[in-house]
Design an enzyme around this catalytic site. Structure first.
Site, PDB file in Angstrom:
ATOM      1  N   HIS A   9       1.370  -1.771   1.002  1.00 51.22           N
ATOM      2  CA  HIS A   9       2.120  -2.889   1.591  1.00 51.22           C
ATOM      3  C   HIS A   9       3.577  -2.877   1.136  1.00 51.22           C
ATOM      4  O   HIS A   9       3.936  -2.288   0.123  1.00 51.22           O
ATOM      5  CB  HIS A   9       1.465  -4.230   1.232  1.00 51.22           C
ATOM      6  CG  HIS A   9       1.503  -4.548  -0.234  1.00 51.22           C
ATOM      7  ND1 HIS A   9       2.642  -4.966  -0.878  1.00 51.22           N
ATOM      8  CD2 HIS A   9       0.544  -4.495  -1.174  1.00 51.22           C
ATOM      9  CE1 HIS A   9       2.385  -5.161  -2.150  1.00 51.22           C
ATOM     10  NE2 HIS A   9       1.107  -4.879  -2.362  1.00 51.22           N
ATOM     11  N   GLU A  79      -6.607  -5.567  -4.302  1.00 48.98           N
ATOM     12  CA  GLU A  79      -6.006  -4.925  -5.477  1.00 48.98           C
ATOM     13  C   GLU A  79      -6.886  -5.152  -6.697  1.00 48.98           C
ATOM     14  O   GLU A  79      -7.731  -6.047  -6.725  1.00 48.98           O
ATOM     15  CB  GLU A  79      -4.599  -5.495  -5.704  1.00 48.98           C
ATOM     16  CG  GLU A  79      -3.823  -4.924  -6.877  1.00 48.98           C
ATOM     17  CD  GLU A  79      -3.613  -3.419  -6.836  1.00 48.98           C
ATOM     18  OE1 GLU A  79      -4.613  -2.674  -6.933  1.00 48.98           O
ATOM     19  OE2 GLU A  79      -2.451  -2.977  -6.754  1.00 48.98           O
TER      20      GLU A  79
END
Length: 198
Positions: A9, A79
């Site tokens: 990202h 994550e």
């Protein structure tokens, strides 16, 4: 056989400040949105059989700005849960724990929203992702949009390495990497490619 296209990202305030950003869902910065849009020319020409994203808005927004349609949100692409280190930089951690290195030392438990997890647990999660996407690669390319550490662990596992070997693969925000095969063996075909400036 198709390739596994992995996108980290774009930049967030915490990634810019090098703060551990696991489950805290921060938006992209203006630069992060520019990075994501700059990925569009690179991924726009590919026909993906599947696009998977982390549940985090920063990953889903990156996919959108890169011109990808997310087929499914995969919780295993979240994550690394940094536990008590969520929102804290390694430099700050080293003030109390000299020599701290996430890949060797792991995390300390946090609150209910950030209990923390080991690198081995992250490895198990990405193994599950890989087991789901490998069969799809027989049909073509698959894109994964997620985060720095989880994608580094995923790359290590793609190569048949232990999860801690993710430490070897530095990965910047807003970049594209590709995993493929050579002579039927898993390889990295491109790594940490910055967004197009064109």
């Amino acid at each position: 056989m198709g390739e596994l296209i992995i996108l980290r990202h774009g930049e967030t305030e915490w990634s810019r400040a090098r703060r551990h950003t696991g489950r805290t869902d921060l938006p992209l910065t203006e630069r992060g949105e520019e990075q994501a849009r700059s990925l569009k020319p690179v991924v726009g020409g590919r026909a993906f059989v599947r696009v998977l994203s982390s549940p985090a808005e920063r990953a889903r927004r990156t996919a959108e700005l890169a011109g990808l349609t997310v087929d499914a949100v995969d919780p295993d692409l979240w994550e690394w849960d940094y536990g008590g280190y969520e929102g804290i930089s390694s430099a700050e951690i080293r003030e109390d724990r000299p020599g701290f290195y996430l890949w060797d030392d792991g995390v300390v438990p946090g609150d209910a929203d950030h209990p923390g997890e080991s690198v081995e647990t992250v490895g198990s999660r990405v193994d599950a992702v890989l087991s789901r996407v490998r069969p799809l690669l027989d049909e073509g390319d698959v894109a994964l949009v997620a985060h720095g550490h989880v994608l580094r662990v995923l790359t290590a596992r793609w190569l048949g390495l232990e999860p801690k070997a993710g430490r070897l693969f530095a990965l910047d925000t807003g970049t594209l990497s590709t995993l493929g095969t050579e002579h039927d063996r898993p390889v990295i075909t491109a790594w940490n490619v910055p967004p197009s400036r064109g």
